[in-house]
Motif scaffolding. Structure first.
Motif, short mmCIF file in Angstrom:
data_model
loop_
_atom_site.label_atom_id
_atom_site.label_comp_id
_atom_site.label_asym_id
_atom_site.label_seq_id
_atom_site.Cartn_x
_atom_site.Cartn_y
_atom_site.Cartn_z
N ARG B 10 10.86 -6.07 17.37
CA ARG B 10 9.92 -7.11 16.97
C ARG B 10 8.55 -6.61 17.74
O ARG B 10 8.51 -6.29 18.89
N PHE B 11 7.38 -6.56 16.69
CA PHE B 11 6.04 -6.31 17.39
C PHE B 11 5.41 -7.77 17.46
O PHE B 11 4.97 -8.28 16.16
N ASP B 12 5.14 -8.46 18.42
CA ASP B 12 4.69 -9.72 18.56
C ASP B 12 5.08 -10.52 17.50
O ASP B 12 6.41 -10.93 17.74
N GLN B 13 4.59 -11.15 16.55
CA GLN B 13 5.08 -11.86 15.39
C GLN B 13 5.87 -11.20 14.42
O GLN B 13 6.62 -11.95 13.82
N LEU B 14 5.76 -9.94 14.38
CA LEU B 14 6.30 -9.30 13.13
C LEU B 14 7.72 -8.66 13.46
O LEU B 14 7.79 -7.54 14.43
N GLU B 15 8.75 -8.96 12.90
CA GLU B 15 9.98 -8.29 13.01
C GLU B 15 10.11 -7.22 12.08
O GLU B 15 10.23 -7.47 10.89
N VAL B 16 10.41 -6.20 12.56
CA VAL B 16 10.25 -4.88 11.66
C VAL B 16 11.52 -4.59 11.58
O VAL B 16 11.93 -3.74 10.33
N LEU B 17 12.60 -4.49 12.57
CA LEU B 17 13.93 -4.17 12.28
C LEU B 17 14.69 -5.25 12.42
O LEU B 17 14.59 -5.81 13.58
N GLY B 34 12.65 4.54 1.61
CA GLY B 34 12.23 3.07 1.51
C GLY B 34 10.95 3.23 1.43
O GLY B 34 10.12 4.01 1.62
N PRO B 35 10.40 1.95 1.14
CA PRO B 35 8.91 1.97 0.64
C PRO B 35 8.35 1.79 2.04
O PRO B 35 8.83 1.70 3.11
N SER B 36 7.03 1.88 1.86
CA SER B 36 5.94 2.21 2.97
C SER B 36 6.08 0.74 3.67
O SER B 36 6.17 -0.48 3.22
N GLY B 37 6.25 0.90 4.91
CA GLY B 37 6.26 -0.49 5.99
C GLY B 37 7.69 -0.95 6.08
O GLY B 37 7.75 -2.11 6.60
N SER B 38 8.67 -0.29 5.45
CA SER B 38 10.06 -0.98 5.39
C SER B 38 10.65 -0.72 6.80
O SER B 38 11.92 -1.13 7.00
N GLY B 39 10.14 0.12 7.73
CA GLY B 39 10.79 0.33 9.08
C GLY B 39 11.38 1.66 9.52
O GLY B 39 12.08 1.58 10.33
N LYS B 40 11.27 2.47 8.76
CA LYS B 40 11.88 3.79 8.53
C LYS B 40 11.21 4.32 9.91
O LYS B 40 12.18 4.97 10.65
N THR B 41 9.94 4.66 10.13
CA THR B 41 9.64 5.16 11.30
C THR B 41 9.86 4.66 12.61
O THR B 41 10.19 5.12 13.48
N THR B 42 10.06 3.16 12.44
CA THR B 42 10.18 2.33 13.57
C THR B 42 11.59 2.67 14.17
O THR B 42 12.01 3.00 15.21
N LEU B 43 12.44 2.74 12.92
CA LEU B 43 13.89 3.07 13.25
C LEU B 43 14.16 4.54 14.26
O LEU B 43 14.65 4.52 14.97
N LEU B 50 10.47 5.95 21.81
CA LEU B 50 9.15 5.72 21.64
C LEU B 50 8.68 4.42 21.41
O LEU B 50 7.74 4.10 21.96
N GLU B 51 9.63 3.60 20.92
CA GLU B 51 9.51 2.26 20.91
C GLU B 51 10.86 1.61 21.54
O GLU B 51 12.01 2.19 21.56
N THR B 52 10.76 0.50 22.42
CA THR B 52 11.77 -0.02 23.02
C THR B 52 12.47 -1.11 22.15
O THR B 52 11.58 -2.07 21.75
N1 LIG Z 1 3.14 -0.33 17.34
C1 LIG Z 1 2.97 -1.24 16.26
N2 LIG Z 1 2.34 -2.58 16.42
C2 LIG Z 1 2.55 -3.46 15.45
N3 LIG Z 1 3.09 -3.44 14.21
C3 LIG Z 1 3.33 -2.16 14.07
C4 LIG Z 1 3.62 -1.09 15.06
N4 LIG Z 1 4.25 -0.04 14.59
C5 LIG Z 1 4.63 -0.45 13.32
N5 LIG Z 1 4.38 -1.55 12.87
C6 LIG Z 1 4.45 -2.20 11.56
O1 LIG Z 1 5.87 -2.34 11.41
C7 LIG Z 1 6.30 -2.29 9.91
C8 LIG Z 1 7.11 -0.99 9.68
O2 LIG Z 1 6.26 0.33 10.02
P1 LIG Z 1 6.95 1.62 9.91
O3 LIG Z 1 8.16 1.71 10.65
O4 LIG Z 1 5.96 2.66 10.22
O5 LIG Z 1 7.29 1.72 8.41
P2 LIG Z 1 7.49 2.80 7.48
O6 LIG Z 1 7.63 4.15 8.21
O7 LIG Z 1 8.93 2.60 6.78
O8 LIG Z 1 6.48 2.94 6.38
C9 LIG Z 1 4.67 -2.22 9.11
O9 LIG Z 1 4.34 -3.28 8.83
C10 LIG Z 1 3.66 -1.75 10.48
O10 LIG Z 1 2.68 -2.17 10.25
#
Ligand SMILES: Nc1ncnc2c1ncn2[C@@H]1O[C@H](COP(=O)(O)OP(=O)(O)O)[C@@H](O)[C@H]1O
Ligand SMILES: [Mg+2]
Lengths: 234, 244
Positions: B10-17, B34-43, B50-52
């Motif tokens: 979760r980033f603040d309010q936004l639950e990404v995974l 997966g579509p952009s913003g689906s959380g692939k990079t975050t995973l 690099l993210e906790t």
């Molecule tokens: N450091 C961050 N702080 C706040 N929101 C983030 C951060 N990194 C990613 N996000 C948000 O997390 C969501 C997923 O991002 P990301 O994992 O990059 O998706 P993808 O790689 O699938 O396009 C997006 O809505 C993005 O804006």
């Protein structure tokens, strides 16, 4: 100016006297530069840079007290005149029993000054390096200090070279303020010589010319350095 | 080999995974789409710490980090070394040559001897087809070449798993092939890989499994031939239609 020139041209004896004084004062002035102005500049710049890097790191750290101390330090130095700072150290501190000689007083005062100004330059340079560089360092297992030292600071130093060179050149000129706390650097010597022969214009012009030559040489060195450090960017 | 359990970020309010469970066997290649913003990079970034992660656990080889309780800072660098990360924007060190980029990790982190590291780095760069570019700075290299240096740099730390985050999406089309070839070679050598990419040919030819992510969930997973010809979920179908 016209009057001055007229008075000189009308008086050949004065001309040869002026040439004599200019020649005989050159040696003590240069001695002042070599013994005091240049060492003071170099020592101060090195100490100031170390202080500046530490202050910059404190400001970008996540430790609140460190941040606050660094901020207060920078704010206080930038918000007060350098001459006042020198007076506090040299004339002020003895009243509470802390007596420091002129030269070390100047080193302390100027270092604190360079430390504050350069820390802002270095902080901005560190922050200008893309986050991806930190992450690339971490991703190959490097720690914060390792990434800082090997990846970030080398790049930040290239970014900060032009503004730091300017700080250095300013410092050369600012060291003339040390004359006010009895350091017998170049400007103070000019004052002393002028006090014996009353040729103030001549001596102050002469000393100005020497500062100019030093700074001119430094700006050439600066240009060369910047070119060399640019080799790894297009 | 890799076992991710109940991973939340979760980033603040936004639950990404939102609760990722994933097992990857040794030597397998998993492609994540997966579509952009689906959380692939975050995973991927969570796997490399690099993210906790907010909660959940990650096990790689025989090491486990459980984020449900607080994780000690000391545990992170050794865990990070299990994975090698290849970034979308390469992130090469611009002040170092290709060779120095690859040597940096083994010398600074592993404290290996310079001569041994140089030999290994030269071999790695030859392997990715850059044996003649050892002393080039990144700005003198094309995007495809830079990315191959990036792969060699990650390999130099001898990771157990390689993570690729859209490694070819910043590249001109004619440079994509050379990077994908290096990745295929790596897969054939038995490297365990998690690859975020929309290069369907790579997925078909090299992946053992394709995972479709959307909105922080794994929506569907399967063999590439099944996923691309007969996806089960409506969202997967829609997405595949969009990119094909
Ligand atoms: N450091 C961050 N702080 C706040 N929101 C983030 C951060 N990194 C990613 N996000 C948000 O997390 C969501 C997923 O991002 P990301 O994992 O990059 O998706 P993808 O790689 O699938 O396009 C997006 O809505 C993005 O804006
Ligand atoms: Mg992404």
């Amino acid at each position: 100016m016209k009057m001055f020139l007229n008075s000189i041209i009308a008086d050949p004896e004065r001309v040869s006297r002026l040439i004599d004084i200019a020649q005989s004062s050159l040696q003590p002035l240069l001695k002042g530069a070599i013994l005091y102005t240049i060492p003071l500049t170099l020592i101060t710049f090195v100490c100031g840079l170390i202080l500046a890097v530490l202050t910059a790191l404190a400001r970008i750290s996540s430790v609140k007290p460190l941040q606050i101390i660094a901020r207060i330090y920078v704010s206080a130095i930038r918000g007060t005149p350098l001459l006042v700072q020198l007076f506090i150290i040299f004339y002020g501190l003895p009243t509470i029993g802390v007596v420091i000689d002129p030269f070390p007083s100047a080193v302390i005062g100027f270092s604190l000054n360079v430390g504050a100004y350069a820390s802002e330059i270095i902080r901005a340079a560190i922050l200008s390096i893309p986050k991806g560089q930190w992450e690339a360092g971490y991703s190959i297992g490097m720690s914060y200090p390792q990434t800082l030292k090997r990846i970030i600071l080398p790049q930040a130093s290239r970014v900060s070279l032009p503004p730091l060179s300017n700080t250095f050149i300013s410092l050369v000129k600012d060291t003339s303020l040390a004359a006010m706390i009895l350091v017998t650097e170049m400007f103070r010597r000019a004052q002393e010589i002028a006090a014996t022969n009353y040729e103030f214009l001549l001596l102050y012009l002469e000393v100005a010319l020497i500062y100019w030559v030093i700074c001119f040489i430094l700006s050439i060195v600066q240009g060369r350095l910047e070119k060399r450090m640019d080799r790894f960017v297009s | 080999m890799i076992s991710i359990k109940g991973l939340y970020k979760r980033f603040d309010q936004l639950e990404v995974l939102k609760g990722i469970d994933l097992e990857v066997e040794k030597g397998k290649v998993v492609v994540v789409i997966g579509p952009s913003g689906s959380g692939k990079t975050t995973l991927l970034r969570c796997l490399n710490i690099l993210e906790t992660p907010t909660s959940g656990s990650i096990e790689i080889e025989d090491q486990t980090l459980d984020f449900s309780s607080s994780v000690s800072k000391k545990a992170i660098p050794p865990f990070r070394r299990l994975t090698g990360m290849v970034f979308q924007s390469y992130n090469l060190f611009p002040h170092m040559t290709a060779l120095e980029n690859v040597m940096e990790g083994p010398i600074t982190v592993k404290k290996e001897s310079k001569e041994a590291v140089r030999k290994k780095a030269e071999q790695l760069l030859s392997k990715v087809g850059l044996g003649d570019k050892l002393d080039y700075y990144p700005f003198q290299l094309s995007g495809g070449q830079q990315q191959r240096v990036g792969i060699a740099r990650a390999l130099a730390m001898e990771p157990k798993v390689m993570l690729f985050d859209e490694p070819t999406s910043a590249l001109d089309p004619e440079l994509v092939g050379e990077v994908l070839k290096v990745m295929k070679d790596l897969a054939n050598e038995g490297m365990t890989m998690i690859v975020v990419t929309h290069e369907m040919r790579f997925a078909r030819e090299a992946a053992d499994e394709v995972i479709f992510m959307d909105g922080g969930f794994i929506v569907e997973r399967g063999k590439p031939e099944d996923m691309f010809t007969s996806p089960k979920e409506e969202r997967t179908k829609q997405f595949l239609r969009l990119i094909q």
